[in-house]
Design an enzyme around this catalytic site. Structure first.
Site, PDB file in Angstrom:
ATOM      1  N   ASP A 271      -2.047  -2.313  10.063  1.00 55.82           N
ATOM      2  CA  ASP A 271      -2.296  -2.277   8.616  1.00 55.82           C
ATOM      3  C   ASP A 271      -2.862  -3.586   8.062  1.00 55.82           C
ATOM      4  O   ASP A 271      -3.194  -3.669   6.874  1.00 55.82           O
ATOM      5  CB  ASP A 271      -0.993  -1.980   7.856  1.00 55.82           C
ATOM      6  CG  ASP A 271      -0.496  -0.554   8.076  1.00 55.82           C
ATOM      7  OD1 ASP A 271      -1.304   0.294   8.482  1.00 55.82           O
ATOM      8  OD2 ASP A 271       0.694  -0.314   7.823  1.00 55.82           O
TER       9      ASP A 271
ATOM     10  N   LYS B 203       0.834  -1.219   0.000  1.00 47.90           N
ATOM     11  CA  LYS B 203       0.000   0.000   0.000  1.00 47.90           C
ATOM     12  C   LYS B 203       0.856   1.252   0.000  1.00 47.90           C
ATOM     13  O   LYS B 203       2.022   1.240   0.401  1.00 47.90           O
ATOM     14  CB  LYS B 203      -0.939   0.017   1.205  1.00 47.90           C
ATOM     15  CG  LYS B 203      -0.268  -0.029   2.599  1.00 47.90           C
ATOM     16  CD  LYS B 203       0.205   1.313   3.148  1.00 47.90           C
ATOM     17  CE  LYS B 203       1.027   1.186   4.412  1.00 47.90           C
ATOM     18  NZ  LYS B 203       1.781   2.353   4.791  1.00 47.90           N
TER      19      LYS B 203
HETATM   20  O1  C5P Z   1       0.668  -2.237  14.216  1.00 53.35           O
HETATM   21  P1  C5P Z   1       2.071  -2.398  13.748  1.00 53.35           P
HETATM   22  O2  C5P Z   1       2.795  -3.466  14.507  1.00 53.35           O
HETATM   23  O3  C5P Z   1       2.205  -2.578  12.269  1.00 53.35           O
HETATM   24  O4  C5P Z   1       2.794  -1.034  14.094  1.00 53.35           O
HETATM   25  C1  C5P Z   1       4.192  -0.940  14.115  1.00 53.35           C
HETATM   26  C2  C5P Z   1       4.593   0.226  14.998  1.00 53.35           C
HETATM   27  O5  C5P Z   1       4.199   1.450  14.370  1.00 53.35           O
HETATM   28  C3  C5P Z   1       3.935   0.263  16.363  1.00 53.35           C
HETATM   29  O6  C5P Z   1       4.643  -0.497  17.284  1.00 53.35           O
HETATM   30  C4  C5P Z   1       3.999   1.736  16.681  1.00 53.35           C
HETATM   31  O7  C5P Z   1       5.293   2.088  17.112  1.00 53.35           O
HETATM   32  C5  C5P Z   1       3.791   2.385  15.326  1.00 53.35           C
HETATM   33  N1  C5P Z   1       2.393   2.765  15.073  1.00 53.35           N
HETATM   34  C6  C5P Z   1       1.832   3.803  15.794  1.00 53.35           C
HETATM   35  N2  C5P Z   1       0.527   4.155  15.567  1.00 53.35           N
HETATM   36  C7  C5P Z   1      -0.210   3.536  14.627  1.00 53.35           C
HETATM   37  C8  C5P Z   1       0.340   2.474  13.860  1.00 53.35           C
HETATM   38  C9  C5P Z   1       1.659   2.124  14.114  1.00 53.35           C
HETATM   39  O8  C5P Z   1       2.484   4.396  16.650  1.00 53.35           O
HETATM   40  N3  C5P Z   1      -1.477   3.917  14.436  1.00 53.35           N
END
Ligand code: C5P
Length: 308
Positions: free
Chosen positions: A149, A18
């Protein structure tokens, strides 16, 4: 979910990466996440996740592709986590195992949701392999537990993401957009970029995507879309990787109608006015030698889908 009957013992799923056409972020929340308002578009750069039967309780992964060495292959692999979560949630009455093969084309830690795509692919591939009775909504909820995501990677298309980016609403989008992606050497970790974003105090208390983005998508107007691409994480990514600024400038000078750091970077997405402009831009950008490689893609495309 009505899972199709699959005769072969191997289930293959294709899942897209994406770009965020707009990404507005609030400040860090107590749970460590940031409240987002973002418009995702799935683009035609696909990882493939293949699942076949393994001994009960065994989940393994093999990763193939140029950047395979950058992907962990133990229990910390997000596709392995996805298969284990699915087995624990939906397959509790019988022990399940899967052997996964991931063919990576989406850049690793590149800001294009490559890991989330693999989690989405593994969820769908294992649900079909194991013939589980699970609805798309249940699959999406499991996805949200794995990463913010992942629900979008399951759905694809063009969508507005709120909450952590995992609460999705469809966005009307006309036509197909032509992108030139510039992949950089080295990774930019998403937590590090969000950390820099916090340090710079960039969080907005009421993050909202600009209405102009939604209007441009409805009218299918690439130059209008290009003018309002926006990413609150871009300043933080540029702070960590200043040379990305030169790449953005180069794309703009070479005729892109829009240029943006994709998600937390370092991939840069250049929007072209049409297909021939994208061909022209990709050739010129390649010859500049400012990035690892260049790839033309289109969007929107669907999310995780079985390959039959
Ligand atoms: O959810 P995911 O593990 O893909 O997110 C990776 C990192 O990105 C999280 O640990 C966080 O540090 C950051 N993140 C965030 N806020 C979001 C999505 C991701 O702070 N809405």
């Amino acid at each position: 979910m009505a899972t199709p009957v699959v005769e072969t013992e191997v289930v293959r799923v294709r899942v897209a990466g994406k770009v965020n056409l707009a990404l507005r972020s609030g400040p860090r929340r107590p749970d460590g996440y940031h409240t987002l308002s973002t418009v995702f578009q799935a683009v035609s750069l696909f990882d493939e996740v293949e699942a076949s039967w393994a001994d009960p309780g065994e989940v393994s992964v093999t990763v193939l592709g140029d950047q395979a060495h950058l992907v962990p292959v133990g229990e910390e692999n997000i596709a392995v986590k996805a298969a284990r979560l699915l087995a624990a949630t939906a397959g509790a009455d019988r022990p399940l195992g899967a052997s996964l093969v991931i063919r990576k084309a989406i850049p690793v830690t590149g800001g294009m949701a490559g890991g989330s795509a693999d989690a989405a692919g593994a969820l769908l591939a294992c649900a079909v392999l194991w013939d589980l009775d699970i609805s798309p909504d249940e699959l999406r909820d499991l996805g949200a537990q794995l990463g913010a995501d992942v629900p979008f990677c399951l759905a694809g298309g063009t969508a507005l993401g709120t909450g952590r980016g995992d609460q999705l609403a469809p966005v009307l989008s006309r036509g197909s957009y032509h992108w030139v992606l510039a992949f950089s050497d080295g990774e930019l970790s998403t937590p590090a970029v969000f950390g820099k974003f916090d340090e710079l105090g960039l969080g907005n208390d009421h993050p909202e995507v600009p209405a102009e983005i939604l209007n441009a998508l409805v009218s299918g107007d690439a130059p209008a879309l290009g003018r309002c691409l926006t990413n609150d994480l871009q300043a933080a990514a540029l702070e960590l990787r200043p040379q990305l600024g030169q790449l953005l400038d180069a794309g703009n000078e070479l005729g892109a109608v829009g240029a943006i750091v994709s998600g937390s970077g370092p991939t840069i997405a250049f929007l072209a006015a049409n297909e021939s402009a994208a061909v022209d831009l990709s050739v010129k950008l390649s010859s500049e030698g400012m990035c690892r490689s260049v790839k033309r893609v289109t969007g929107p495309v669907p999310g995780a889908r079985l390959v039959v």
